[in-house]
Design an enzyme around this catalytic site. Structure first.
Site, PDB file in Angstrom:
ATOM      1  N   ARG A 148       1.617   4.643  -3.186  1.00 51.56           N
ATOM      2  CA  ARG A 148       0.964   4.472  -1.899  1.00 51.56           C
ATOM      3  C   ARG A 148      -0.293   5.339  -1.859  1.00 51.56           C
ATOM      4  O   ARG A 148      -0.404   6.338  -2.575  1.00 51.56           O
ATOM      5  CB  ARG A 148       1.902   4.882  -0.758  1.00 51.56           C
ATOM      6  CG  ARG A 148       3.198   4.092  -0.683  1.00 51.56           C
ATOM      7  CD  ARG A 148       4.067   4.616   0.446  1.00 51.56           C
ATOM      8  NE  ARG A 148       5.313   3.870   0.605  1.00 51.56           N
ATOM      9  CZ  ARG A 148       6.455   4.180  -0.001  1.00 51.56           C
ATOM     10  NH1 ARG A 148       6.515   5.250  -0.787  1.00 51.56           N
ATOM     11  NH2 ARG A 148       7.545   3.454   0.183  1.00 51.56           N
ATOM     12  N   LYS A 172       8.126   8.284   1.503  1.00 51.75           N
ATOM     13  CA  LYS A 172       8.510   8.495   2.890  1.00 51.75           C
ATOM     14  C   LYS A 172       9.783   9.339   2.943  1.00 51.75           C
ATOM     15  O   LYS A 172      10.717   9.124   2.191  1.00 51.75           O
ATOM     16  CB  LYS A 172       8.734   7.144   3.581  1.00 51.75           C
ATOM     17  CG  LYS A 172       7.449   6.302   3.658  1.00 51.75           C
ATOM     18  CD  LYS A 172       7.691   4.976   4.318  1.00 51.75           C
ATOM     19  CE  LYS A 172       6.394   4.169   4.412  1.00 51.75           C
ATOM     20  NZ  LYS A 172       6.596   2.848   5.037  1.00 51.75           N
ATOM     21  N   HIS A 247      -3.755  -0.744  -0.883  1.00 57.90           N
ATOM     22  CA  HIS A 247      -2.428  -1.346  -0.881  1.00 57.90           C
ATOM     23  C   HIS A 247      -2.389  -2.624  -1.705  1.00 57.90           C
ATOM     24  O   HIS A 247      -1.319  -3.041  -2.172  1.00 57.90           O
ATOM     25  CB  HIS A 247      -1.973  -1.612   0.553  1.00 57.90           C
ATOM     26  CG  HIS A 247      -0.531  -1.290   0.778  1.00 57.90           C
ATOM     27  ND1 HIS A 247      -0.021  -0.011   0.635  1.00 57.90           N
ATOM     28  CD2 HIS A 247       0.535  -2.080   1.112  1.00 57.90           C
ATOM     29  CE1 HIS A 247       1.285  -0.023   0.874  1.00 57.90           C
ATOM     30  NE2 HIS A 247       1.634  -1.258   1.170  1.00 57.90           N
ATOM     31  N   ARG A 250      -1.163  -1.794  -5.042  1.00 62.31           N
ATOM     32  CA  ARG A 250       0.304  -1.658  -5.009  1.00 62.31           C
ATOM     33  C   ARG A 250       0.964  -3.030  -4.984  1.00 62.31           C
ATOM     34  O   ARG A 250       1.947  -3.267  -5.702  1.00 62.31           O
ATOM     35  CB  ARG A 250       0.692  -0.836  -3.777  1.00 62.31           C
ATOM     36  CG  ARG A 250       2.193  -0.619  -3.574  1.00 62.31           C
ATOM     37  CD  ARG A 250       2.390   0.379  -2.441  1.00 62.31           C
ATOM     38  NE  ARG A 250       3.741   0.393  -1.894  1.00 62.31           N
ATOM     39  CZ  ARG A 250       4.738   1.126  -2.368  1.00 62.31           C
ATOM     40  NH1 ARG A 250       4.557   1.874  -3.435  1.00 62.31           N
ATOM     41  NH2 ARG A 250       5.928   1.101  -1.798  1.00 62.31           N
ATOM     42  N   HIS A 273      11.181   1.677  -2.297  1.00 61.32           N
ATOM     43  CA  HIS A 273      11.718   0.957  -1.148  1.00 61.32           C
ATOM     44  C   HIS A 273      13.191   1.313  -0.955  1.00 61.32           C
ATOM     45  O   HIS A 273      13.971   1.289  -1.906  1.00 61.32           O
ATOM     46  CB  HIS A 273      11.605  -0.557  -1.350  1.00 61.32           C
ATOM     47  CG  HIS A 273      10.214  -1.076  -1.231  1.00 61.32           C
ATOM     48  ND1 HIS A 273       9.810  -2.295  -1.741  1.00 61.32           N
ATOM     49  CD2 HIS A 273       9.107  -0.532  -0.644  1.00 61.32           C
ATOM     50  CE1 HIS A 273       8.527  -2.476  -1.481  1.00 61.32           C
ATOM     51  NE2 HIS A 273       8.083  -1.435  -0.815  1.00 61.32           N
ATOM     52  N   TYR A 282       7.854  -9.838  -2.737  1.00 62.20           N
ATOM     53  CA  TYR A 282       7.021 -10.072  -3.913  1.00 62.20           C
ATOM     54  C   TYR A 282       7.552 -11.205  -4.771  1.00 62.20           C
ATOM     55  O   TYR A 282       6.802 -11.816  -5.526  1.00 62.20           O
ATOM     56  CB  TYR A 282       6.891  -8.783  -4.725  1.00 62.20           C
ATOM     57  CG  TYR A 282       6.190  -7.695  -3.959  1.00 62.20           C
ATOM     58  CD1 TYR A 282       4.833  -7.774  -3.676  1.00 62.20           C
ATOM     59  CD2 TYR A 282       6.889  -6.591  -3.488  1.00 62.20           C
ATOM     60  CE1 TYR A 282       4.191  -6.786  -2.947  1.00 62.20           C
ATOM     61  CE2 TYR A 282       6.257  -5.593  -2.762  1.00 62.20           C
ATOM     62  CZ  TYR A 282       4.913  -5.705  -2.491  1.00 62.20           C
ATOM     63  OH  TYR A 282       4.282  -4.722  -1.761  1.00 62.20           O
TER      64      TYR A 282
END
Length: 301
Positions: A148, A172, A247, A250, A273, A282
């Protein structure tokens, strides 16, 4: 407890216990401030008095204001997080969002870049200048690892293991994951770091940011906005149509891996994720490419 005080308590929990970024906390705060204003206008100042009709009326109001279904879903997610936290803490008896219907979302596929476009972008910065080497290394690593933009901005030298060819990313919630780096990206990183060492830029002013990998000529860490500008400027110089952003690199990383036969769970782990359903989007992108190729090539399509 007043709703404003409950929101402050929840945000403090997210900051301290879950270590969410300032950007994410600001988004939560903005969404929940709208809920607090709506509740005040409805004469509901205490969280104990919040009920399902208050939440439903708030969502209807957001829709009337022209908010998209995706944004409304994000607002509802913030409210659910707040009330579930309050319920766990014993501050409310029931969660007023429990029966609220999530706005229906259309499946929006991410826009990716082709391999040839990415090669042009990565090779556009000149390899003869310190800034060009930095931008090459940044762009190459972004595509090679799928990090990210915030992870790229905060990457330190200690996060790189050039001998093993891996980078440690803190996503995150400060969750750490290891992502492999390809030989080309490794070469660009080594060239950039070697030039930086030759120029004596191993430490930033004050030493606090000395270990940050990607820095400005003044020695400060590149901001998220600066990285966005680098990607946009370089893509335009490379002749790539449309507005490019970090992004997309990514997105392209994940899409190209899956198109090449990579395992979905492995891609999920590399992207960081939590839920595999987030990664599954994806597979829809790669499937769309297959369908498009079929329709263009098959004589009876």
């Amino acid at each position: 407890m007043r709703i404003e005080a409950a929101v402050d308590l929840f945000l403090s929990h997210l900051r301290v216990e879950r270590a969410l970024s300032a950007h994410t906390l600001a988004a939560y705060g903005s969404d929940l401030a709208k809920l607090a204003r709506h509740a005040e206008e409805r004469g509901c100042s205490a969280v104990q008095d919040a009920d399902a009709s208050l939440v439903t009326g708030w969502l209807e109001r957001l829709s009337q204001q022209g908010l998209s279904a995706r944004s409304a879903a994000r607002h509802l997610s913030a409210a659910r997080g707040l009330f579930r936290f309050l319920a766990r803490e014993g501050l409310i008896a029931r969660d007023p969002t429990a029966l609220a219907a999530r706005p229906r979302l259309g499946r929006r596929l991410p826009r990716t870049l082709g391999a040839e476009e990415l090669i042009r972008i990565i090779e556009t910065p000149p390899a003869t200048t310190a800034r060009g080497l930095r931008d090459r290394a940044l762009l190459s690593l972004a595509y090679a690892s799928g990090l990210r933009v915030s992870e790229l901005a905060h990457l330190t030298l200690n996060d790189l293991d050039l001998d093993r060819g891996v980078v440690a990313a803190f996503g995150k919630g400060q969750k750490r994951r290891l992502v492999p780096i390809g030989e080309i990206a490794l070469g660009h990183l080594e060239a950039y770091l070697q030039r930086r060492q030759e120029l004596g830029r191993g430490r930033a002013p004050g030493g606090a940011e000395g270990a940050v990998v990607f820095r400005s000529p003044s020695g400060r860490a590149l901001s998220r906005q600066a990285i966005w500008k680098i990607v946009k400027r370089t893509a335009r110089a490379a002749g790539v149509r449309g507005a490019a952003h970090p992004h997309q690199l990514r997105h392209s990383f994940a899409t190209h891996l899956l198109a090449g036969g990579a395992d979905l769970r492995a891609v999920q782990a590399m992207l960081g994720h939590v839920d595999v359903s987030t990664t599954e989007i994806y597979t829809h992108v790669t499937h769309a490419h297959v369908v498009d190729a079929y329709r263009r090539a098959h004589p009876r399509a």
